[in-house]
Structure formats: structure tokens, C-alpha cells
Scaffold this motif. Structure first.
Motif, PDB file in Angstrom:
ATOM      1  N   HIS A   8      10.863  46.329 -63.041  1.00  0.00           N
ATOM      2  CA  HIS A   8      11.010  45.738 -64.368  1.00  0.00           C
ATOM      3  C   HIS A   8       9.862  46.225 -65.251  1.00  0.00           C
ATOM      4  N   THR A  44      10.223  37.794 -60.081  1.00  0.00           N
ATOM      5  CA  THR A  44       9.645  38.950 -60.786  1.00  0.00           C
ATOM      6  C   THR A  44       8.140  38.741 -60.844  1.00  0.00           C
ATOM      7  N   ILE A  70      11.023  41.581 -57.646  1.00  0.00           N
ATOM      8  CA  ILE A  70      11.033  42.725 -58.567  1.00  0.00           C
ATOM      9  C   ILE A  70       9.623  42.931 -59.121  1.00  0.00           C
ATOM     10  N   GLY A 129       6.838  43.939 -61.704  1.00  0.00           N
ATOM     11  CA  GLY A 129       6.779  44.062 -63.169  1.00  0.00           C
ATOM     12  C   GLY A 129       5.670  45.021 -63.561  1.00  0.00           C
TER      13      GLY A 129
END
Ligand code: FAD
Length: 291
Positions: free
Chosen positions: A268, A176, A203, A205
Motif C-alpha cells: 500500500h 495495514t 499489508i 504501507g
């Protein structure tokens, strides 16, 4: 459910980060806010671990509460830099006993006192050591942090990427990113990550900045580049709380839509424990998330 299974799905997803209280006095209100955020139905909720390990019990408390009350998968963070092997082993046992299968393995920030110390004798110097230990301790789905704009302690981005590769080889199942406000920085990072042979899901953020005070904190924490378009918005609306919240939610939504449009499936969001902000972003994305 393991996060890697969520990431294999074709649909677009949104996941949320929340943080635990610093003291037990704040536990009830944080449990309430984080439950409300989880009830919005994100793909998973991550719960951070306080700097220096101060809130480790609360991390598990909040994570278990979210899972029990809402059924949403949880990701519990853990940091290692100020911990002994014994403390980490104890926490790993607690994770297992709580049935938590997703863990974000972090080094943690160095305090100013730590920075001048000789670190050779420390139990943990880097997150990769914690990743190795988690991997050997059970069937965890393990996440690691990465930095599109380079970790502030790294001498250059090549070195940063090599260490990231070592961390993934130690056992990270996904990564992330640190917050960023210019998606082009993420796309060029992703290109370099893949070029370096790192093939786990990454992912992005996204931090919605919904009040002017957050700007300085975000800069201090991440050193992120703030595009002029973003700074103009803070200049214009920073003193008008409702307008700034609306503008911050729309800016973050815009970043997320661009990420989805460019093939990213899970984003996220750092919610800062604000249900209204999480709900505002989701509301802007209802048709997109259903597509
Ligand atoms: P590492 O991966 O260990 O990297 C730290 C630095 O060391 C980097 O510069 C790296 O290039 C370098 N390095 C790594 N390995 C080596 C090596 N073998 N030799 C030399 N250099 C090396 N902090 C909290 O306290 N609690 C949280 O819950 C939390 N959650 C976070 C979630 C995300 C998504 C992110 C991006 C950050 C989070 N942080 C959290 C902040 C994080 O702890 C800090 O950014 C910290 O400074 C670095 O942690 P790391 O796990 O990335 O460390």
C-alpha cells in the motif's frame, strides 16, 4: 470487490491511499487528483478519515467518486475516538447506502486535550470496539492498523501485539502497517505477528518521501526509524525539489521491490494525493507487476 478477495490473488499488487480535503473549497481539486491516481489502476484505493472526524462526508464523497468514475475498489476509513455511538451508527448507515463494503476501522489519534482526560466514560476507547460494531452491523470487509515499530502509546511491543490480536479477534480481515523505511523492521514484525497467532494478511504501507519537509512530519506521525541511507539522500537532495522527488520515488520503489521479492503480494502506497508520485512508482514496476 472485497479486499480479502484481492489479497487471495497470486499476482503482485499495488494499492494507494489518498486523503479528503479539510474544507469544501478543496473538494474539486482533491476529487481531480484522487481520480487521476485511481485511473492508474491500483488494486484498490483507501480514503482516510480526517482527525477528529472533520471530513467524514468528504471521505465518502471521494470514495464514491473514485468507484463511480474508475471502477477501482475503495476502502473508506473511519475513526471512533471522538465520536458517539450515534455518529458511528449514522456513518455505518451511510457506508451501507453507498454500497461501500471495505472499511478501515481506526481509533484515531488523541488530541493533547484528550490525553489528560478520564476516558472511562467514552463510547469508544479502542479501535477493537469499532471493529466489533462494524462486524455486527453488516457484511463489511474490515481492516485495522498495525505498527511494526510499536504504537507510540504502548508500553512495550508484547502489550502492543496482544492488543493487536484482540483487535483481529474482534473481526479484522486484514491489517495495514504504519509507514516504515527499513524493510527489516517489517519482516521482524511479521515474524512476531505470526508467532502470536495472528494469521490475517498484513499489508505493508510505504510512504514515498519526496520533499524534505515530509521527513519531520513523518517522524512526528510515526516515530519511524530513518536509516542512514535514507537520511543521506535527504541531506544531499533535500534542497533540490526535482532531485528529491526522483530520489524519494526510487527509494520507495526499492523498498517495494524488496517486499515483492520476499513474498509480499500487496503493498500500500501513501500517495499524499500526488498523481506524479503514484505514477512514478508504478512506472518503475510495470514489468514486475505484469510478471
Ligand atoms: P488501537 O488499535 O485502538 O490502538 C491504540 C493504542 O491503544 C495502541 O497503543 C494499542 O496497543 C492500545 N490498546 C488497544 N486496545 C487496548 C486495550 N484493550 N487496553 C489497553 N490498550 C489498548 N488516523 C486518522 O485520524 N484517520 C485515518 O484515516 C487514519 N488512517 C490510518 C491508516 C493506517 C494504516 C494507520 C497505521 C494509521 C492511521 N491513522 C489514521 C492513525 C491512527 O488513528 C492512530 O495511529 C491512532 O493513534 C491509533 O489508531 P488504532 O486504530 O491503531 O488504535
Amino acid at each position: 470487490m472485497k479486499i480479502t478477495d484481492i489479497l487471495k490473488q497470486d499476482a503482485c499488487h499495488l494499492s494507494f491511499e489518498v486523503f479528503p480535503p479539510k474544507r469544501s473549497a478543496g473538494l474539486d481539486s482533491v476529487r481531480g487528483a484522487t481520480e487521476e491516481i485511481a485511473k492508474l489502476g491500483p488494486s484498490f484505493v483507501s480514503v482516510t478519515y480526517g482527525a477528529g472526524g472533520g471530513t467524514s462526508d468528504f471521505t465518502l464523497n471521494i470514495a464514491k467518486n473514485i468507484r463511480e468514475k474508475t471502477g477501482v475498489p475503495v476502502l473508506a476509513h473511519i475513526t471512533c475516538v471522538s465520536s458517539s455511538r450515534q455518529t458511528v451508527a449514522h456513518y455505518i448507515d451511510s457506508l451501507k447506502r453507498s454500497g461501500i463494503e471495505n472499511v478501515m476501522a481506526l481509533r484515531g489519534d488523541l488530541t493533547p486535550e484528550m490525553e489528560g482526560q478520564d476516558r472511562s466514560g467514552w463510547d469508544y476507547r479502542y479501535a477493537s470496539q469499532l471493529v466489533e460494531e462494524l462486524k455486527a452491523s453488516g457484511d463489511f470487509c474490515i481492516g485495522g492498523a498495525c505498527y511494526p515499530e510499536v504504537h507510540p502509546e504502548s508500553r512495550n511491543r508484547h502489550e502492543d501485539l496482544q492488543h493487536l490480536k484482540e483487535k483481529v479477534q474482534a473481526g479484522c480481515d486484514f491489517l495495514t502497517t504504519q509507514m516504515f523505511f527499513d524493510n527489516d523492521l517489517f519482516y521482524s514484525f511479521l515474524y512476531r505477528v505470526r508467532d502470536a497467532g495472528i494469521d490475517v494478511p498484513v499489508i505493508p504501507g510505504i510512504m514515498p518521501i519526496t520533499n524534505a519537509n515530509q521527513v519531520e512530519k513523518a517522524l512526528k506521525l510515526s516515530g519511524s526509524h530513518m536509516p542512514i541511507r535514507f537520511l543521506s539522500l535527504v541531506d544531499r537532495f533535500g534542497n533540490e525539489p526535482a532531485a528529491m522527488e526522483q530520489a524519494g520515488i526510487i527509494y520507495a520503489t526499492d523498498q517495494i521491490i524488496d517486499l515483492y521479492a520476499n513474498g509480499i503480494r500487496n503493498v500500500h502506497v501513501y500517495t499524499m494525493n500526488k498523481p506524479a508520485v503514484a505514477a512514478g512508482i508504478l512506472k518503475n514496476l510495470t514489468a514486475i507487476l505484469a510478471a
